[in-house]
Write an enzyme that holds these catalytic residues in place. Structure first.
Site, PDB file in Angstrom:
ATOM      1  N   HIS A 103       1.033  -1.280  -0.073  1.00 35.00           N
ATOM      2  CA  HIS A 103       0.089   0.090  -0.061  1.00 35.00           C
ATOM      3  C   HIS A 103       0.896   1.353  -0.240  1.00 35.00           C
ATOM      4  CE1 HIS A 103       0.723  -1.030   4.317  1.00 35.00           C
ATOM      5  NE2 HIS A 103       0.895   0.120   4.221  1.00 35.00           N
ATOM      6  N   HIS A 105       1.164   5.313   1.243  1.00 36.88           N
ATOM      7  CA  HIS A 105       0.346   6.311   2.095  1.00 36.88           C
ATOM      8  C   HIS A 105       0.289   7.619   1.406  1.00 36.88           C
ATOM      9  CE1 HIS A 105       0.733   3.915   5.917  1.00 36.88           C
ATOM     10  NE2 HIS A 105       1.665   3.338   5.230  1.00 36.88           N
TER      11      HIS A 105
HETATM   12  P1  AMP Z   1       2.395   0.373   7.184  1.00 33.41           P
HETATM   13  O1  AMP Z   1       2.943   0.569   8.517  1.00 33.41           O
HETATM   14  O2  AMP Z   1       3.050   1.121   6.018  1.00 33.41           O
HETATM   15  O3  AMP Z   1       2.019  -1.171   6.952  1.00 33.41           O
HETATM   16  O4  AMP Z   1       0.873   1.072   7.459  1.00 33.41           O
HETATM   17  C1  AMP Z   1      -0.422   0.419   7.687  1.00 33.41           C
HETATM   18  C2  AMP Z   1      -1.208   1.641   7.925  1.00 33.41           C
HETATM   19  O5  AMP Z   1      -2.473   0.932   8.032  1.00 33.41           O
HETATM   20  C3  AMP Z   1      -1.147   2.411   9.302  1.00 33.41           C
HETATM   21  O6  AMP Z   1      -1.150   3.856   8.673  1.00 33.41           O
HETATM   22  C4  AMP Z   1      -2.478   2.167  10.076  1.00 33.41           C
HETATM   23  O7  AMP Z   1      -2.733   3.211  10.702  1.00 33.41           O
HETATM   24  C5  AMP Z   1      -3.303   1.829   8.787  1.00 33.41           C
HETATM   25  N1  AMP Z   1      -4.222   0.780   9.293  1.00 33.41           N
HETATM   26  C6  AMP Z   1      -4.240  -0.187  10.122  1.00 33.41           C
HETATM   27  N2  AMP Z   1      -5.564  -1.095   9.969  1.00 33.41           N
HETATM   28  C7  AMP Z   1      -6.341  -0.335   9.107  1.00 33.41           C
HETATM   29  C8  AMP Z   1      -7.755  -0.404   9.064  1.00 33.41           C
HETATM   30  N3  AMP Z   1      -8.528  -1.523   9.558  1.00 33.41           N
HETATM   31  N4  AMP Z   1      -8.156   0.332   8.215  1.00 33.41           N
HETATM   32  C9  AMP Z   1      -7.322   1.294   7.554  1.00 33.41           C
HETATM   33  N5  AMP Z   1      -6.012   1.822   8.124  1.00 33.41           N
HETATM   34  C10 AMP Z   1      -5.631   0.807   8.881  1.00 33.41           C
END
Ligand code: AMP
Length: 140
Positions: A103, A105
């Site tokens: 993903h 950001h």
């Molecule tokens: P990463 O550390 O790049 O894997 O980021 C994962 C992101 O997903 C973090 O910014 C979290 O706040 C976000 N996140 C975790 N669970 C969910 C969810 N159920 N829906 C939307 N965002 C989420």
């Protein structure tokens, strides 16, 4: 574990097993609000194809993602009156990754305002809903 786990939280969102604040969807990707935004309007662009992160992704999938990320970044800058946009993409725990499905950001930024903690504090559902609607409207 460095293989793809089909039960990671974004895979569950992609399957519709758990809800999200959806902004946009096409054949290749789902875009939704980050539930722990580091800045108002923090949005995630998630390819539907399963890959753990950039390191095991199909280049053909990656090629489709950047134009979409750009579209979301332009819309987010307008929707949230941001001064700039930070684009992040983390790989493996040492790289800051916490959810193991690729993903991007897209994070609106404001002059002089530091980011909140990564995956820190859960945002109110009403705020996320309103921000998803704002971003959807800016996408047209
Ligand atoms: P990463 O550390 O790049 O894997 O980021 C994962 C992101 O997903 C973090 O910014 C979290 O706040 C976000 N996140 C975790 N669970 C969910 C969810 N159920 N829906 C939307 N965002 C989420």
């Amino acid at each position: 574990m460095t293989t793809y786990d089909p039960d990671n939280i974004f895979a569950k969102i992609l399957r519709g097993d758990i809800p999200c604040h959806k902004v946009y969807e096409d054949d290749a990707a789902l875009v939704f609000m980050d539930v722990m935004p580091q800045s108002p309007g923090h949005t995630l662009v998630v390819p539907k194809a399963p890959s753990r992160n950039l390191l095991d992704a199909d280049p053909a999938v990656l090629a489709k993602m950047v134009p979409l990320v750009q579209k979301i970044a332009i819309a987010a800058k307008a929707a949230f009156n941001a001064d700039g946009i930070t684009l992040w993409q983390f790989n493996e725990p040492a790289g800051g990754q916490t959810v193991f499905h690729l993903h991007y950001h897209v994070i609106p930024r404001y002059e002089g305002q530091p980011l909140r903690a990564h995956a820190g504090k859960m945002e109110d559902a009403e705020v996320l809903k309103a921000n998803a609607a704002k971003l959807k409207a800016a996408l047209g």
